[in-house]
Design a protein around this motif. Structure first.
Motif, PDB file in Angstrom:
ATOM      1  N   ARG A   1      38.597  45.432  51.267  1.00 35.08           N
ATOM      2  CA  ARG A   1      38.703  44.389  50.319  1.00 35.08           C
ATOM      3  C   ARG A   1      38.412  43.630  49.345  1.00 35.08           C
ATOM      4  O   ARG A   1      37.388  43.755  48.483  1.00 35.08           O
ATOM      5  N   TRP A   2      39.073  42.849  48.862  1.00 34.52           N
ATOM      6  CA  TRP A   2      39.317  42.331  47.814  1.00 34.52           C
ATOM      7  C   TRP A   2      39.472  41.186  47.570  1.00 34.52           C
ATOM      8  O   TRP A   2      40.216  40.354  47.900  1.00 34.52           O
TER       9      TRP A   2
ATOM     10  N   PRO B   1      30.357  50.061  48.625  1.00 40.80           N
ATOM     11  CA  PRO B   1      29.962  49.297  49.973  1.00 40.80           C
ATOM     12  C   PRO B   1      29.709  47.894  48.325  1.00 40.80           C
ATOM     13  O   PRO B   1      29.422  46.827  49.162  1.00 40.80           O
ATOM     14  N   GLU B   2      29.049  48.497  47.479  1.00 44.98           N
ATOM     15  CA  GLU B   2      28.629  47.711  47.115  1.00 44.98           C
ATOM     16  C   GLU B   2      29.743  47.128  46.224  1.00 44.98           C
ATOM     17  O   GLU B   2      30.965  48.225  45.702  1.00 44.98           O
ATOM     18  N   PRO B   3      29.895  46.119  45.257  1.00 43.80           N
ATOM     19  CA  PRO B   3      31.073  46.095  44.532  1.00 43.80           C
ATOM     20  C   PRO B   3      31.775  46.149  43.292  1.00 43.80           C
ATOM     21  O   PRO B   3      31.352  46.814  42.809  1.00 43.80           O
ATOM     22  N   VAL B   4      32.835  46.645  43.367  1.00 47.17           N
ATOM     23  CA  VAL B   4      33.556  47.369  41.945  1.00 47.17           C
ATOM     24  C   VAL B   4      34.523  46.168  41.301  1.00 47.17           C
ATOM     25  O   VAL B   4      35.571  45.869  41.930  1.00 47.17           O
TER      26      VAL B   4
ATOM     27  N   LEU C   1      39.609  41.661  38.960  1.00 48.19           N
ATOM     28  CA  LEU C   1      39.476  42.262  40.426  1.00 48.19           C
ATOM     29  C   LEU C   1      38.461  42.562  40.991  1.00 48.19           C
ATOM     30  O   LEU C   1      37.094  43.367  40.124  1.00 48.19           O
ATOM     31  N   GLU C   2      37.862  42.553  42.111  1.00 44.09           N
ATOM     32  CA  GLU C   2      36.315  42.934  42.860  1.00 44.09           C
ATOM     33  C   GLU C   2      36.190  43.268  43.903  1.00 44.09           C
ATOM     34  O   GLU C   2      37.436  42.925  44.562  1.00 44.09           O
ATOM     35  N   ALA C   3      36.501  44.472  44.273  1.00 50.06           N
ATOM     36  CA  ALA C   3      36.759  45.264  45.057  1.00 50.06           C
ATOM     37  C   ALA C   3      35.528  46.227  46.547  1.00 50.06           C
ATOM     38  O   ALA C   3      34.586  46.332  45.135  1.00 50.06           O
ATOM     39  N   THR C   4      35.592  46.474  47.533  1.00 59.37           N
ATOM     40  CA  THR C   4      34.597  46.399  48.057  1.00 59.37           C
ATOM     41  C   THR C   4      35.339  47.609  49.191  1.00 59.37           C
ATOM     42  O   THR C   4      36.342  47.479  50.161  1.00 59.37           O
ATOM     43  N   GLY C   5      35.139  48.697  49.639  1.00 58.92           N
ATOM     44  CA  GLY C   5      35.402  49.646  50.630  1.00 58.92           C
ATOM     45  C   GLY C   5      34.382  50.569  50.748  1.00 58.92           C
ATOM     46  O   GLY C   5      33.420  50.722  50.667  1.00 58.92           O
ATOM     47  N   PRO C   6      34.835  50.846  52.247  1.00 59.50           N
ATOM     48  CA  PRO C   6      34.606  51.721  53.175  1.00 59.50           C
ATOM     49  C   PRO C   6      32.993  53.113  52.887  1.00 59.50           C
ATOM     50  O   PRO C   6      32.101  53.161  52.348  1.00 59.50           O
TER      51      PRO C   6
END
Length: 223
Positions: free
Chosen positions: A205-206, A185-188, A177-182
């Motif tokens: 966004r994921w 901003p770097e993918p987690v 699973l990969e996500a970015t958020g406000p």
């Protein structure tokens, strides 16, 4: 950062039947886990709907002369105000979803159910996803402005945006699973195995990638 937890790990801490264990919170929705073995007395909740997901075992629900038995990966919604009881002859594991408080209803978007007006229905997640194209979110049910969707796919998914705080539970397969958020901003990223979950904030966004067919439950607070 993404909140993560494991239902198999939580299961080990549930000793007594119907002992409630908090699993996660997203928006104003709380998720609990409990062991079902025996029977819970008939009762009702006038303030909110309840949605149950059977994770393991068999669980029977009774309400208004209706009786439904759910198997793993099946959902049921108990409308607010409906008198009901439930129980299991074999030890079973259940997830319960419900709001801490109810949304404002003056705009009429989320009408309140009258007690006993809605029949009980079982939502069989895998059956609902059969024949659907990979990575097509399928609406399973909606209750109290909480949307329950199922997604099945193999390979790399498109990117989705969480319109509201979201709960992601992997039912089958294994995914990255990969996500970015406000706030990050770097993918987690992280690996999810069956029974593991992640909670994402509004606006995240994921996407996921997997090498085997995988099934995910996406529950979103859209209030």
């Amino acid at each position: 950062m993404i909140f993560r937890a494991s239902i198999p790990e939580i299961r080990e801490s549930l000793v007594l039947p119907f002992q409630i264990h908090p699993v996660a919170r997203f928006g104003s929705v709380r998720v609990y886990a409990y062991r079902s073995h025996g029977e819970v007395a008939r009762h009702r909740h006038p303030e909110f709907d309840e949605v149950f997901l059977v994770y393991e075992g068999l669980v029977t629900f009774w309400a208004d002369h209706q009786e439904l038995t759910l198997k793993p990966d099946e959902l049921i919604r108990i409308p607010q105000g409906m008198a009901h009881r439930s129980g299991s002859r074999v030890p079973s594991l259940v997830l319960l979803f419900r709001r801490d408080f109810m949304p404002e209803r003056r705009n009429g978007h989320f009408p309140i159910s009258e007690p006993g007006t809605d029949p009980l229905m079982t939502v069989r997640i895998h059956e609902q996803l059969q024949g659907r194209p990979d990575f097509t979110p399928v609406l399973l049910l909606e209750a109290n402005a909480v949307r329950y969707q199922g997604i099945r796919g193999n390979g790399r998914s498109p990117e989705w945006e969480a319109r509201g705080p979201s709960f992601l539970l992997l039912l089958r397969g294994e995914i990255a699973l990969e996500a970015t958020g406000p706030a990050w901003p770097e993918p987690v990223s992280g690996i999810l195995a069956p029974g593991e979950l992640a909670v994402l904030p509004r606006g995240a966004r994921w996407r996921w990638e997997g090498q085997t067919p995988s099934v995910l439950l996406w529950v979103e607070d859209i209030m």
